[in-house]
Enzyme design. Structure first.
Site, short mmCIF file in Angstrom:
data_model
loop_
_atom_site.label_atom_id
_atom_site.label_comp_id
_atom_site.label_asym_id
_atom_site.label_seq_id
_atom_site.Cartn_x
_atom_site.Cartn_y
_atom_site.Cartn_z
CD GLU A 43 -2.88 1.41 2.25
OE1 GLU A 43 -2.75 0.70 3.26
OE2 GLU A 43 -3.75 2.30 2.14
CG ASP A 117 -2.18 13.58 -0.42
OD1 ASP A 117 -3.10 13.64 0.40
OD2 ASP A 117 -1.02 13.26 -0.11
CE LYS A 121 -4.56 25.85 -7.14
NZ LYS A 121 -4.01 26.89 -6.29
CG ASP A 153 -12.55 11.65 -1.34
OD1 ASP A 153 -11.37 11.24 -1.45
OD2 ASP A 153 -12.83 12.85 -1.15
CB THR A 196 -8.40 3.69 4.26
OG1 THR A 196 -9.14 4.84 3.88
CG2 THR A 196 -8.18 2.81 3.05
CD GLU A 197 -6.64 4.57 9.49
OE1 GLU A 197 -6.41 4.37 8.28
OE2 GLU A 197 -6.08 3.95 10.41
CE1 TYR A 198 -6.55 10.77 5.52
CE2 TYR A 198 -7.76 12.17 4.01
CZ TYR A 198 -6.73 11.99 4.90
OH TYR A 198 -5.88 13.04 5.19
CD GLU A 199 -12.96 2.56 1.83
OE1 GLU A 199 -11.78 2.20 2.07
OE2 GLU A 199 -13.69 1.94 1.06
C1 LIG Z 1 -5.00 11.47 2.00
S1 LIG Z 1 -3.92 10.43 2.86
C2 LIG Z 1 -4.73 8.83 2.80
C3 LIG Z 1 -4.19 7.89 3.83
C4 LIG Z 1 -4.77 6.46 3.80
N1 LIG Z 1 -4.45 5.78 2.55
C5 LIG Z 1 -6.26 6.47 4.01
O1 LIG Z 1 -7.02 6.22 3.05
O2 LIG Z 1 -6.69 6.69 5.14
C6 LIG Z 1 -2.60 10.22 1.69
C7 LIG Z 1 -1.32 9.70 2.33
O3 LIG Z 1 -0.39 9.41 1.30
C8 LIG Z 1 0.90 9.81 1.75
N2 LIG Z 1 1.71 10.08 0.55
C9 LIG Z 1 1.44 10.98 -0.43
N3 LIG Z 1 2.41 10.97 -1.38
C10 LIG Z 1 3.32 10.04 -0.98
C11 LIG Z 1 4.54 9.58 -1.52
N4 LIG Z 1 5.04 10.08 -2.65
N5 LIG Z 1 5.22 8.62 -0.85
C12 LIG Z 1 4.74 8.12 0.31
N6 LIG Z 1 3.58 8.51 0.89
C13 LIG Z 1 2.87 9.47 0.26
C14 LIG Z 1 0.64 11.05 2.58
O4 LIG Z 1 1.70 11.29 3.48
C15 LIG Z 1 -0.66 10.69 3.27
O5 LIG Z 1 -0.44 10.07 4.53
#
Ligand SMILES: C[S@@+](CC[C@H](N)C(=O)[O-])C[C@H]1O[C@@H](n2cnc3c(N)ncnc32)[C@H](O)[C@@H]1O
Length: 224
Positions: A43, A117, A121, A153, A196-199
């Protein structure tokens, strides 16, 4: 969203260093010889780790790696693994940009991108985890049965990912525009997929969750 940094996050994470793969570049091409015997599920951007630790618990005969670049959330995932007494998971405190230094062709069975994320943009496009630069790496490290599973989402990110995946040699399947419509949890051929937590947050708000699976075409796909 503002990032709340844990004051002693790094020290607390490193106190559990036996759960971390600290030099994954030394394992490239050798994953089959480690205790994390493939097939390995990976993941990318695991956040606080609910999804990957639940999968590890439900599938004790398979191996899981959670990769995350922010120590304060990665620490939460490690703590979950400790609490669940898992033996089949490790974590990488790394940036996904360097994935091809860690894994060789075919060493990964599943890649999960959950609620990545969206970087909406145009000038941020390269940061998206489904930008072509990443897709090239995913294609290489996924084995013959390898697949990428994505959930989000964010409709814009989903559409952009579909376009990029299909343009870069991935065949899409099981595309779902509202994963939880008419179901509380997602299962496929008896396999239960964790949330997931966000989900959980978005589900509670009744927002649609988009999901897809993508499988690389043969390595000779002409547009690569
Ligand atoms: C919006 S959060 C979602 C977290 C988790 N997957 C969830 O659904 O609850 C996105 C996560 O991806 C990590 N992330 C983003 N770009 C990354 C990268 N290039 N390498 C490692 N982690 C990354 C961020 O630090 C963040 O914790």
């Amino acid at each position: 969203m503002r990032r709340r940094k844990l004051k002693d996050g790094v020290e607390r994470l490193l106190a559990h260093r036996q759960w971390l793969i600290e030099a994954p570049e030394t394992l490239k091409g050798k994953w089959a010889t480690t205790s994390l015997d493939p097939p390995v599920h990976l993941e990318i951007g695991m956040g606080k780790g609910k999804f990957i630790t639940t999968l590890a618990k439900e599938n004790p005969d398979q191996y899981f790696v959670g990769l995350e670049m922010k120590e304060e959330v990665l620490l939460r995932g490690v703590e979950k693994a400790i609490e669940l007494e898992l033996h089949n998971i490790k974590f990488m405190w790394k940036n996904a940009q360097h994935l091809n230094e860690y894994f060789d062709s075919g060493e990964i069975f599943r890649i999960y991108l959950n609620f990545s994320d969206p970087w909406p943009k145009k000038r941020w496009a390269k940061r998206r985890l489904t930008h072509e630069n990443y897709l090239k790496i995913y294609r290489k490290i996924l084995g013959v049965d390898g697949e990428l599973h994505l959930r989000t989402d964010n409709q814009g990110f989903f559409q952009d990912s579909i376009n990029r995946l299909s343009g870069k040699g991935f065949q899409l399947k099981n595309v779902d525009l509202d994963l939880y419509r008419n179901r509380d949890e997602y299962t496929d051929q008896g396999i239960f997929y964790a949330t997931t937590e966000y989900e959980d947050k978005f589900k509670e708000q009744g927002l649609p969750i988009y999901r897809l699976e993508a499988k690389p075409y043969s390595p000779t796909f002409s547009s690569l």
